[in-house]
Design an enzyme around this catalytic site. Sequence first.
Site, mmCIF file in Angstrom:
data_model
loop_
_atom_site.group_PDB
_atom_site.id
_atom_site.type_symbol
_atom_site.label_atom_id
_atom_site.label_comp_id
_atom_site.label_asym_id
_atom_site.label_seq_id
_atom_site.Cartn_x
_atom_site.Cartn_y
_atom_site.Cartn_z
ATOM 1 N N GLU A 202 10.526 6.661 -7.482
ATOM 2 C CA GLU A 202 10.060 5.412 -6.904
ATOM 3 C C GLU A 202 10.870 4.212 -7.127
ATOM 4 O O GLU A 202 10.368 3.873 -8.031
ATOM 5 C CB GLU A 202 8.521 5.489 -6.666
ATOM 6 C CG GLU A 202 8.098 4.394 -5.618
ATOM 7 C CD GLU A 202 6.968 3.950 -5.847
ATOM 8 O OE1 GLU A 202 6.339 2.900 -5.352
ATOM 9 O OE2 GLU A 202 6.079 4.908 -6.460
ATOM 10 N N ASP B 109 4.369 5.780 -8.746
ATOM 11 C CA ASP B 109 3.702 5.081 -9.703
ATOM 12 C C ASP B 109 2.108 5.366 -9.435
ATOM 13 O O ASP B 109 1.861 6.105 -8.162
ATOM 14 C CB ASP B 109 3.648 3.542 -9.269
ATOM 15 C CG ASP B 109 4.867 2.742 -9.137
ATOM 16 O OD1 ASP B 109 5.472 3.104 -10.360
ATOM 17 O OD2 ASP B 109 5.039 1.668 -8.784
ATOM 18 N N ASP C 196 -0.676 4.475 -8.516
ATOM 19 C CA ASP C 196 -1.574 3.388 -7.696
ATOM 20 C C ASP C 196 -1.337 4.034 -6.191
ATOM 21 O O ASP C 196 -1.142 5.012 -6.026
ATOM 22 C CB ASP C 196 -0.820 2.246 -7.646
ATOM 23 C CG ASP C 196 0.550 1.981 -7.137
ATOM 24 O OD1 ASP C 196 1.226 3.108 -6.757
ATOM 25 O OD2 ASP C 196 1.112 0.924 -7.303
ATOM 26 N N ASP D 22 -0.339 3.085 -3.394
ATOM 27 C CA ASP D 22 1.286 3.147 -2.618
ATOM 28 C C ASP D 22 1.956 4.413 -3.112
ATOM 29 O O ASP D 22 2.691 5.065 -2.480
ATOM 30 C CB ASP D 22 2.032 1.752 -2.981
ATOM 31 C CG ASP D 22 1.589 0.750 -2.017
ATOM 32 O OD1 ASP D 22 0.893 1.134 -0.821
ATOM 33 O OD2 ASP D 22 1.818 -0.560 -2.352
#
Length: 700
Positions: free
Chosen positions: A476, A549, A551, A553
């Site tokens: 990402e 990541d 998180d 997102d």
Amino acid sequence: MQQKSEEYTARHLSVLEGLEAVRKRPGMYIGSTDHRGLMHCVWEIIDNAIDEALEGHCSEILVTLHPDHSVSVADNGRGIPIDTVKSVGLSGVEVVFTKLHAGGKFGGGSYSSSGGLHGVGASVVNALSARLDVEVDRGGKTYGMSFRRGEPGVFDDANGRTPNSPFTPFTESSELKVVGKAKRGKTGTRVRFWADYQIFSKDVEFDWETLVARARQSSFLVPGLKLIVRDERQEPALQEELLHEGGVVDFVDFLAKDGPVTDTWRLQGQGEYQETVQQLDDGGHLKAVELTRTCEVECALRWGIGYDTKVQSFVNIIATPKGGTHIQGFEQALLKVLRAQVDKNARKLKVTAKDGRIEKDDILAGLTAVVTVRLPEPQFEGQTKEILGTPQVRQVVNKVITDALKEQLTSKKRDDKQQASNLLEKIVGEMKARQSARLHKEISRRKNALETSSLPAKLADCRTNEVADSELFIVEGDSALGTAKLARSSEFQALFPIRGKILNVQKASTADMLANAECSAIIQVIGAGSGRTFNLEAARYGKVILMTDADVDGAHIRTLLLTLFFRYMRPLVEAGRVYAAVPPLHRVELSATGRKKKEYVYTYSEEELNTLLKKLARSGRKYKEPIQRYKGLGEMDADQLAETTMDPAGRMLRRITLADEAALAKAEDTFELLMGSVVAPRKEFIVNGANQLELADIDV
């Protein structure tokens, strides 16, 4: 070596009469003597009962698997004729069960369409049974007759009803006995047989699941017919009652598992054709007669968002798994009509001459269909009736499907127009996917220094030529890519960055997916094609690892990527070659005390962090405040990323699997819920789960 005699005269010839030929060559009649052949015997008896239902004389059939390795089939049809057949001097029951090519389905007017048309079904089952009992209810009486390996006679069942009971064959003449009384107006036939294990393999048994599946199939094809299937071989007995009023439309809805592109359409009609057949004249001799036949065609079909094809075909409710002339006509009609519609809407669909023409595979992608035809005396290739051979049926089916489908696709109703538009877009998308896959196959799996590569420029490939050892990290963002390049082992680890959230392919058409730069690049990098043309052996990497990541997102991007793999590269997921990297959430720096040096401990969840802090408090070990919380992969340096996420020696990966059909169905439902175009179920899912979420867990 002793020379064999070359003399070959008439005395070397042997004539197998009656049912001896069936026992000598059973494979000619039932296909094999394993589980498939054993179940075929059951189908022959059930199909005779269903033929009564097709003529409107039978409303219920009971099939029972008994503990003594026998099976019985009972129906409430008209009952096998019990009067004497003048030409042979035997009762109708004995003729049906002992004479090959005998019955009421050879143009005598008893059946307008039937499955057991060869007249060998019941007699073949009888020949291959250690024992067969038949009872017929007609005229207020119950008539009975028994057979042992095809020979009529009487069993002495004083010690129980078994195939090994003492048996006395009829010698001078056979007799259809009256064995009981039947209620006034009650008619029907009951057949019970014990398979002969001198013929069949010793370990084969009647299969419950196969029997239920076949019964369910028949209940779809004969609306209003109730089929009851019982298995008394276990306690308590299993029982299924099957009754479907919706016919083939219900059948297609049952078979289809993917999301819909169109509703289920019913296409039906009939046509006539000329056929020359052999019929018995008044003197009992065969002569050629030209007849006008009527063929009824009924088809239900729908297209879904997937790319698997499920087409089941039937002739007079007999499954034809290998197709035949009716399927040839069906496919020809689909190709002709849909090609014409694509050409007519070429500008809207953005199809040009260089795109080529629609092919059959493009149309069949995502299609679920049931095609059934009814006609008198169909010609099959072999007694197992797996292929329809009547040549005139192809043209009849072609015309019926052409007219009905053209009318459906040109309907002026708003909903019909939208469905037709969605279908044409899907077909064009499949055509472009096929062409794209062909181009991908032309790309070499590995390029050496002397070759040019058409792979995406941002791919940081690895050096090894061993596919099994290689790994592709889909990363990402470009910031994480820079760190990952320093952290990877370039010998076997390749990197490919994506920009943020890719297209949600669950809601997009195939054409939109291929037009998306990120999606098409991922397919090109993996190098095995997509959809129906995906070739697992052509995949360029042994592992595909999604590294996003830790998180919200990142989780969303990972879900979008998994949706792409599930929809268009599913064999890669099924093979267990897709993984999700698990980067740490926290890094705790432990202070140096005494002989203990400064240490770093990584944790992967809040719960794990709390457990670690409690442990440190009990041991009196100090740590540096504040604890580092990683918001993304770019916050790590190369050593940290290698140690925690990329180095096989210390990393943790989650394998994405589809272990069985249940997992596959659950995955289908999950992706449709989370990523599909229908919003209401997703909103309900979010609202119902909101009370399980703590505010502190939200990464803002």
